[in-house]
Motif scaffolding. Structure first.
Motif, PDB file in Angstrom:
ATOM      1  N   TYR A  34      28.814  50.883  36.147  1.00  0.00           N
ATOM      2  CA  TYR A  34      29.634  50.170  35.153  1.00  0.00           C
ATOM      3  C   TYR A  34      30.794  49.522  35.906  1.00  0.00           C
ATOM      4  N   PRO A  35      31.304  48.418  35.372  1.00  0.00           N
ATOM      5  CA  PRO A  35      32.377  47.731  36.095  1.00  0.00           C
ATOM      6  C   PRO A  35      33.705  48.468  35.948  1.00  0.00           C
ATOM      7  N   PHE A  36      34.601  48.260  36.908  1.00  0.00           N
ATOM      8  CA  PHE A  36      35.966  48.764  36.680  1.00  0.00           C
ATOM      9  C   PHE A  36      36.682  47.816  35.727  1.00  0.00           C
ATOM     10  N   PHE A  37      37.564  48.368  34.941  1.00  0.00           N
ATOM     11  CA  PHE A  37      38.361  47.555  34.022  1.00  0.00           C
ATOM     12  C   PHE A  37      39.739  47.365  34.665  1.00  0.00           C
ATOM     13  N   THR A  38      40.239  46.155  34.587  1.00  0.00           N
ATOM     14  CA  THR A  38      41.459  45.819  35.329  1.00  0.00           C
ATOM     15  C   THR A  38      42.711  46.065  34.494  1.00  0.00           C
ATOM     16  N   ARG A  39      43.713  46.646  35.149  1.00  0.00           N
ATOM     17  CA  ARG A  39      45.009  46.796  34.472  1.00  0.00           C
ATOM     18  C   ARG A  39      45.904  45.610  34.794  1.00  0.00           C
ATOM     19  N   PHE A  40      46.023  45.270  36.072  1.00  0.00           N
ATOM     20  CA  PHE A  40      46.811  44.093  36.448  1.00  0.00           C
ATOM     21  C   PHE A  40      46.409  43.647  37.856  1.00  0.00           C
ATOM     22  N   ALA A  41      46.944  42.502  38.242  1.00  0.00           N
ATOM     23  CA  ALA A  41      46.631  41.983  39.577  1.00  0.00           C
ATOM     24  C   ALA A  41      47.845  41.225  40.096  1.00  0.00           C
ATOM     25  N   LYS A  42      48.028  41.267  41.409  1.00  0.00           N
ATOM     26  CA  LYS A  42      49.196  40.590  42.002  1.00  0.00           C
ATOM     27  C   LYS A  42      48.839  40.207  43.435  1.00  0.00           C
ATOM     28  N   GLY A  43      49.129  38.988  43.810  1.00  0.00           N
ATOM     29  CA  GLY A  43      48.864  38.545  45.188  1.00  0.00           C
ATOM     30  C   GLY A  43      47.384  38.677  45.522  1.00  0.00           C
ATOM     31  N   SER A  44      47.091  39.442  46.581  1.00  0.00           N
ATOM     32  CA  SER A  44      45.689  39.587  47.002  1.00  0.00           C
ATOM     33  C   SER A  44      45.035  40.822  46.386  1.00  0.00           C
ATOM     34  N   GLY A  67      46.326  33.203  45.005  1.00  0.00           N
ATOM     35  CA  GLY A  67      46.302  34.634  44.701  1.00  0.00           C
ATOM     36  C   GLY A  67      46.674  34.888  43.246  1.00  0.00           C
ATOM     37  N   HIS A  68      46.711  36.175  42.896  1.00  0.00           N
ATOM     38  CA  HIS A  68      47.006  36.558  41.507  1.00  0.00           C
ATOM     39  C   HIS A  68      48.495  36.406  41.216  1.00  0.00           C
ATOM     40  N   ALA A  69      48.774  36.062  39.966  1.00  0.00           N
ATOM     41  CA  ALA A  69      50.144  36.048  39.439  1.00  0.00           C
ATOM     42  C   ALA A  69      51.098  35.278  40.355  1.00  0.00           C
ATOM     43  N   PHE A  70      50.677  34.088  40.745  1.00  0.00           N
ATOM     44  CA  PHE A  70      51.469  33.239  41.649  1.00  0.00           C
ATOM     45  C   PHE A  70      52.816  32.939  40.969  1.00  0.00           C
ATOM     46  N   PRO A  71      53.943  33.371  41.557  1.00  0.00           N
ATOM     47  CA  PRO A  71      55.227  33.279  40.834  1.00  0.00           C
ATOM     48  C   PRO A  71      55.573  31.896  40.272  1.00  0.00           C
ATOM     49  N   PRO A  72      55.457  30.777  41.026  1.00  0.00           N
ATOM     50  CA  PRO A  72      55.804  29.476  40.407  1.00  0.00           C
ATOM     51  C   PRO A  72      54.944  29.149  39.187  1.00  0.00           C
ATOM     52  N   LEU A  73      53.718  29.629  39.210  1.00  0.00           N
ATOM     53  CA  LEU A  73      52.812  29.371  38.086  1.00  0.00           C
ATOM     54  C   LEU A  73      53.279  30.150  36.854  1.00  0.00           C
ATOM     55  N   LEU A  74      53.615  31.426  37.067  1.00  0.00           N
ATOM     56  CA  LEU A  74      54.056  32.255  35.940  1.00  0.00           C
ATOM     57  C   LEU A  74      55.325  31.677  35.326  1.00  0.00           C
ATOM     58  N   LEU A 402      39.020  33.272  49.735  1.00  0.00           N
ATOM     59  CA  LEU A 402      40.313  33.692  50.286  1.00  0.00           C
ATOM     60  C   LEU A 402      41.425  32.954  49.557  1.00  0.00           C
ATOM     61  N   SER A 403      42.602  33.574  49.553  1.00  0.00           N
ATOM     62  CA  SER A 403      43.759  32.910  48.950  1.00  0.00           C
ATOM     63  C   SER A 403      44.914  32.952  49.938  1.00  0.00           C
ATOM     64  N   ALA A 404      45.954  32.178  49.592  1.00  0.00           N
ATOM     65  CA  ALA A 404      47.159  32.174  50.429  1.00  0.00           C
ATOM     66  C   ALA A 404      47.815  33.544  50.436  1.00  0.00           C
ATOM     67  N   ALA A 405      47.504  34.370  49.443  1.00  0.00           N
ATOM     68  CA  ALA A 405      48.139  35.688  49.346  1.00  0.00           C
ATOM     69  C   ALA A 405      47.500  36.718  50.282  1.00  0.00           C
ATOM     70  N   HIS A 406      46.325  36.438  50.797  1.00  0.00           N
ATOM     71  CA  HIS A 406      45.689  37.379  51.742  1.00  0.00           C
ATOM     72  C   HIS A 406      46.396  37.272  53.088  1.00  0.00           C
ATOM     73  N   ASP A 407      46.997  38.384  53.520  1.00  0.00           N
ATOM     74  CA  ASP A 407      47.716  38.323  54.799  1.00  0.00           C
ATOM     75  C   ASP A 407      46.852  38.916  55.919  1.00  0.00           C
ATOM     76  N   ASP A 408      47.423  38.894  57.127  1.00  0.00           N
ATOM     77  CA  ASP A 408      46.654  39.360  58.300  1.00  0.00           C
ATOM     78  C   ASP A 408      46.213  40.802  58.140  1.00  0.00           C
ATOM     79  N   LEU A 409      47.108  41.612  57.535  1.00  0.00           N
ATOM     80  CA  LEU A 409      46.775  43.029  57.368  1.00  0.00           C
ATOM     81  C   LEU A 409      45.575  43.184  56.418  1.00  0.00           C
ATOM     82  N   ASP A 410      45.599  42.404  55.319  1.00  0.00           N
ATOM     83  CA  ASP A 410      44.443  42.434  54.395  1.00  0.00           C
ATOM     84  C   ASP A 410      43.157  42.118  55.158  1.00  0.00           C
TER      85      ASP A 410
END
Ligand SMILES: Cc1ncc(COP(=O)(O)O)c(C=O)c1O
Length: 425
Positions: A34-44, A67-74, A402-410
């Motif tokens: 079964y799929p996971f149900f999402t609570r929220f998302a942010k960045g990557s 990425g998720h919840a891009f601040p200028p967009l919100l 990929l999104s701009a929110a994915h950093d090197d560590l990701d």
């Protein structure tokens, strides 16, 4: 990643199944058990209702290039909401947005805003039929142009070039007008056109095919489609719902230097808000109602919230220029090159394909001398990654973004997890 179990997702799924067919509102979201149900998302990251965090490469199937919840967009959308949700009248913002779109994509004279990719391709096809006064359409096997009747087809195994419905509920009369050929095979297109060219209204193509894995056009394929369509007075429709604003500001048209007559956009442009675009040359576009006789309409088309979102995304993309795309591409190259080496060195029966900020892993039907279906191997990969805290699309047909929110560590963590997971496949 949290060590909590998936109790909340499981019980929501049990409830959802009772009222929503399959428990999901779009079939690709379903996966076993079964799929996971999402609570929220942010960045990557996307966080499920049981508290697990995943680095997200599904990104809602493509729209979230920042990425998720891009601040200028919100921020911009919150402000827009204060001015009302929808008016049913034209707005200044719509004019600004379509002017920006035609500035970003030089081949475009005019634009009609709709609400999704499926609407954009469906209306582009109707428009092509109205303009050419012809009925037949050519599409390519493995492509997806949205779930509308004439495009929900597959190649007829008993009649070369012909299409048959790929879903129940589609009258054969509808698909009698749809041809289906192999992607990347211009000779078969030439052959088909030598018989039926004068009856074909349009070729619709995903310039980079992104719905059966990732398939890159061979040199000259798109140019050949352009040549053949010009020769026969057929329109060329690029379905850039995935590639538009993703492989560069000018999409695949600019990437490959081929201009289409009509282009469908969606996904990235809305930043996650529903929007679609039909764009093209003035002589074709003016045939749309109310100036012309090809009917097209929509209560939510050009609504101020989606328009605001698209304006913010496009402004960001215009301001960031090519640097933005090259930094996304750099991350994808790193993933692709590392995995390609890993797959080769360990002799894993898998292939990694990538372009721009998209990549895809596919499998062969054997592993270490054992016969095991590619879909079973994909499922092993998917679930190993999920357990490690990485979310890729649950179907082998879908691609990773990929999104701009994915950093090197990701990226570094993801590579480690994929390598571990590949060893289990
Ligand atoms: C190439 C392509 N065209 C059209 C569509 C339909 O877009 P939407 O689902 O936004 O209606 C999709 C959706 O994935 C797509 O990948």
């Amino acid at each position: 990643m949290s060590s909590e179990p998936f109790n909340k997702s499981f019980s929501l799924y049990e409830r959802a199944k009772l009222k929503i067919p399959g428990g999901v509102n779009s079939p690709v979201r379903a996966f076993d058990p079964y799929p996971f149900f999402t609570r929220f998302a942010k960045g990557s990251k996307i966080i499920d209702i049981d508290g697990h965090e995943y680095i997200d490469y599904c990104l809602a199937y493509g729209p979230l290039i920042f990425g998720h919840a891009f601040p200028p967009l919100l921020e911009g959308v919150k402000e827009a909401l204060e001015r009302g949700v929808i008016y049913g009248t034209p707005t200044e913002q719509e004019v600004e947005l379509v002017e920006m779109i035609s500035r970003a994509i030089s081949s475009i004279d005019m634009v009609r805003l709709v609400n999704s990719g499926v609407e954009a391709t469906m209306h582009a096809i109707r428009l092509a039929r109205g303009f050419t006064k012809r009925s037949k359409i050519l599409r390519f096997e493995g492509s997806y142009h949205g779930a509308h009747d004439s495009m929900l087809v597959r190649s007829d195994p008993n009649s070369y070039g012909r299409a048959i419905p790929s879903s129940l509920g589609i009258p054969s009369g509808v698909v009698d007008n749809t041809f289906s050929l192999k992607y990347n095979d211009p000779r078969s297109v030439d052959e088909l056109f030598s018989k039926y060219g004068s009856e074909i209204a349009a070729i619709i193509v995903e310039p980079i095919m992104a719905n059966t894995g990732l398939r890159i056009p061979q040199p000259n394929f798109l140019n050949e489609l352009r040549r053949i369509t010009k020769q026969y007075g057929t329109l060329l429709i690029f379905d850039e719902v995935v590639t538009g604003f993703r492989v560069g500001l000018g999409g695949a048209q600019e990437y490959y230097g081929v201009d289409a007559d009509l282009i469908a956009y969606g996904k990235v442009l809305g930043g996650g808000f529903p929007i679609g675009v039909i764009a093209g040359k003035e002589e074709v576009m003016t045939l749309l109602s109310p100036t012309g006789k090809v009917y097209q309409a929509g209560t939510f088309s050009g609504n101020p919230i989606s328009v605001t979102a698209a304006t913010i995304i496009l402004r960001e993309l215009l301001n960031n220029g090519t640097k933005f795309y090259s930094s996304l591409e750099k991350k994808r190259r790193k993933i692709e090159m590392r995995l390609r080496d890993f797959i080769r060195d360990r002799e894993i029966g898998a292939v990694i394909t990538g372009i721009s900020s998209m990549f895809h892993l596919s499998f062969t039907n054997t592993s270490g001398g054992r016969k095991i279906s590619s879909s079973a191997r994909f499922s092993l990969l998917f679930h190993s990654l999920l357990a490690a805290g990485v979310f890729i699309p649950p179907s082998q047909s879908e691609i990773c973004f990929l999104s701009a929110a994915h950093d090197d560590l990701d990226v570094e963590r993801t590579l480690g997890f994929i390598e571990e997971a590949l060893l289990k496949t």
